[in-house]
Design an enzyme around this catalytic site. Structure first.
Site, PDB file in Angstrom:
ATOM      1  CG  HIS A 149      -1.943   0.986   1.344  1.00 19.15           C
ATOM      2  ND1 HIS A 149      -1.692   2.302   1.684  1.00 19.15           N
ATOM      3  CD2 HIS A 149      -3.291   0.897   1.159  1.00 19.15           C
ATOM      4  CE1 HIS A 149      -2.828   2.978   1.696  1.00 19.15           C
ATOM      5  NE2 HIS A 149      -3.814   2.155   1.380  1.00 19.15           N
ATOM      6  CG  ASP A 226       0.353  -2.430   6.344  1.00 14.75           C
ATOM      7  OD1 ASP A 226      -0.527  -2.505   7.215  1.00 14.75           O
ATOM      8  OD2 ASP A 226       0.208  -1.786   5.276  1.00 14.75           O
ATOM      9  CD  GLN A 229      -6.844  -4.790   3.941  1.00 11.63           C
ATOM     10  OE1 GLN A 229      -7.832  -5.500   4.121  1.00 11.63           O
ATOM     11  NE2 GLN A 229      -6.948  -3.508   3.634  1.00 11.63           N
ATOM     12  CE  LYS A 252      -7.532  -0.496   5.882  1.00  7.25           C
ATOM     13  NZ  LYS A 252      -8.423  -0.044   4.801  1.00  7.25           N
ATOM     14  CB  CYS A 392      -3.751   3.298  -1.604  1.00  2.00           C
ATOM     15  SG  CYS A 392      -4.881   4.675  -1.382  1.00  2.00           S
TER      16      CYS A 392
END
Length: 434
Positions: A149, A226, A229, A252, A392
């Site tokens: 991202h 990261d 998700q 999220k 993104c």
């Protein structure tokens, strides 16, 4: 470690023989609405998830009954707000199996969390007495991937520009996996930090990081993952991941916007210089100089997003009550169903893994030569909400030679009926655009 207390009356989904998606959906008020005269079909949870009543009630209740600033008042409301805010930190620490609650730093989102680490490197690089692990200059390297991202690309580009370090990256294979064939040449003794996505927001790929982690440890670098998700969709254990930092974001994972998390190893956070200066992050202040509080307060300058943090704690309660393994398995079944269903659509090309192994519930695709914006508009007219664009993650689109993709992404409230509605909508797109 603080044990999460599941609120009284919350259904214990882990005790059920099956994941009851209709029972889950009943907790989300927005799923009852219509869009353009059609029942809402929300397939954009990788962008932001919806919020259950249990979270909405906590957010409203905090403002209605406990609104005060934290860590600076001795009155009742201030004490209640502080206890709720720090209680949320403890819940989140438990949720990701952090060894210490003080390893959880509240941020605005994942982007701010990554920037916080990058700017800590930048600030340390200006000081000769800073911890050498955070000092960066010409000859040093930062490693990311083509799958990231933008929030895990741009901060490192800026850091390298400020310090003279070099940015390098893993490429992506044709089937949407990280290309680790040149791992030993890419991650070397010059590498200071490797920062990778755990689950891709555009390809759905879940990256198995064990080989990379082993190489990072071998060369003495640091590892940031990261997990924006992954934390909402599957069990994440920072001890098992063996990362040095992870980041994720509340909106999220059934929580509100404006709240995110940086988890870092305690000794690394203690060695990091502050990035934001102001109230609450100090130890002492004189007109000549200041000294700084221990983590996590060192990195939480000013009035934090208090109610948002408390509501994120409620979201953690909610997800824990259902069970992250149950959520993971539900999404695996939904993703397998969606991959099969989309394969039946003529002219549709999926980007990323085409089997439900080593991937999450995010599927990006192209439909012939029809522009994704046209696909999205027709679907929206039918009540089907997907995201279109580069998500993104423009380097991924460049990698596959497309300007943009259409993305459908799933969560604990997604049903097979919604996947069927997506497929029917795509057939309508094909009719409209020939």
């Amino acid at each position: 470690m603080t044990t999460i207390a599941i609120p009284a009356g919350m259904p214990q989904y882990d005790d059920m023989p099956r994941f009851d998606v209709e029972r889950v959906r009943a907790d989300f008020p927005i799923l009852d609405r219509e869009v353009n005269g059609h029942p809402l079909v929300y397939l954009d949870s990788a962008n932001t998830s919806h919020k259950p009543r249990q979270v909405l009630d906590v957010l409203a209740g905090h403002y209605a009954q406990h609104n005060a600033n934290v860590s600076r008042s001795v009155h009742t409301l201030g004490t209640e707000a502080t206890e709720a805010y720090e209680g949320a930190r403890a819940k989140i620490a438990t949720f990701v199996n952090a060894p210490s609650v003080d390893e959880v730093v509240f941020t605005k989102n994942s982007t701010e969390a990554i920037n916080l680490v990058a700017y800590a490197f930048s600030n340390a690089s200006l000081r000769a007495d800073a911890d050498s692990r955070f000092r960066l200059g010409p000859g040093d390297e930062v490693v990311i991937s083509e799958m990231e991202h933008h929030s895990n690309i741009v901060p490192w580009q800026l850091l390298c520009e400020r310090t003279g370090a070099t940015l390098r990256w893993f490429s992506v294979t044709e089937n949407g996996r990280l290309d680790e064939s040149n791992l030993d040449e890419l991650v070397t003794e010059r590498t200071k930090i490797v920062s990778l996505v755990h689950m891709s927001n555009i390809l759905g790929t879940v990256n198995a990081t064990s080989r990379i982690t082993a190489r990072v440890r071998e060369v003495g670098a640091l590892l940031l993952l990261d997990c924006s998700q992954s934390v909402p969709h599957l069990p994440v254990d920072v001890v098992d991941l063996d990362a040095d930092f992870i980041v994720f974001t509340g909106h999220k994972m059934c929580g509100p916007t404006g709240i995110g998390v940086l988890w870092g190893r305690a000794e690394l956070l203690a060695a990091m210089p502050p990035v934001f200066g102001g109230g609450s992050m100090i130890e002492t202040v004189t007109m000549q100089r200041s000294t700084f509080a221990a983590p996590p307060a060192r990195f939480e300058a000013g009035t934090p997003p208090i109610a948002e943090a408390v509501a994120l704690g409620a979201a953690v309660d909610y997800l824990t009550g259902i069970g992250m393994r149950a959520i993971q398995w539900h999404e695996k079944e939904i993703t397998a169903y969606a991959l099969d269903a989309l394969a039946s659509v003529p002219g549709l090309r999926i980007f990323g893994p085409t089997v439900p192994v080593g991937r999450g519930g995010t599927i990006s695709f192209a439909l012939g030569d029809i522009h994704p914006h046209d696909v999205g508009q027709v679907l929206d007219a039918l009540g089907v909400q997907v995201r279109v664009g580069h998500h993104c993650a423009r380097p991924v689109c460049v990698r596959y030679g497309v300007p943009a993709t259409t993305r459908a992404s799933f969560y604990l409230y997604t049903t097979t009926g919604e996947i069927d509605a997506l497929v029917r909508g795509l057939e309508q797109v094909r009719k409209v655009f020939g």
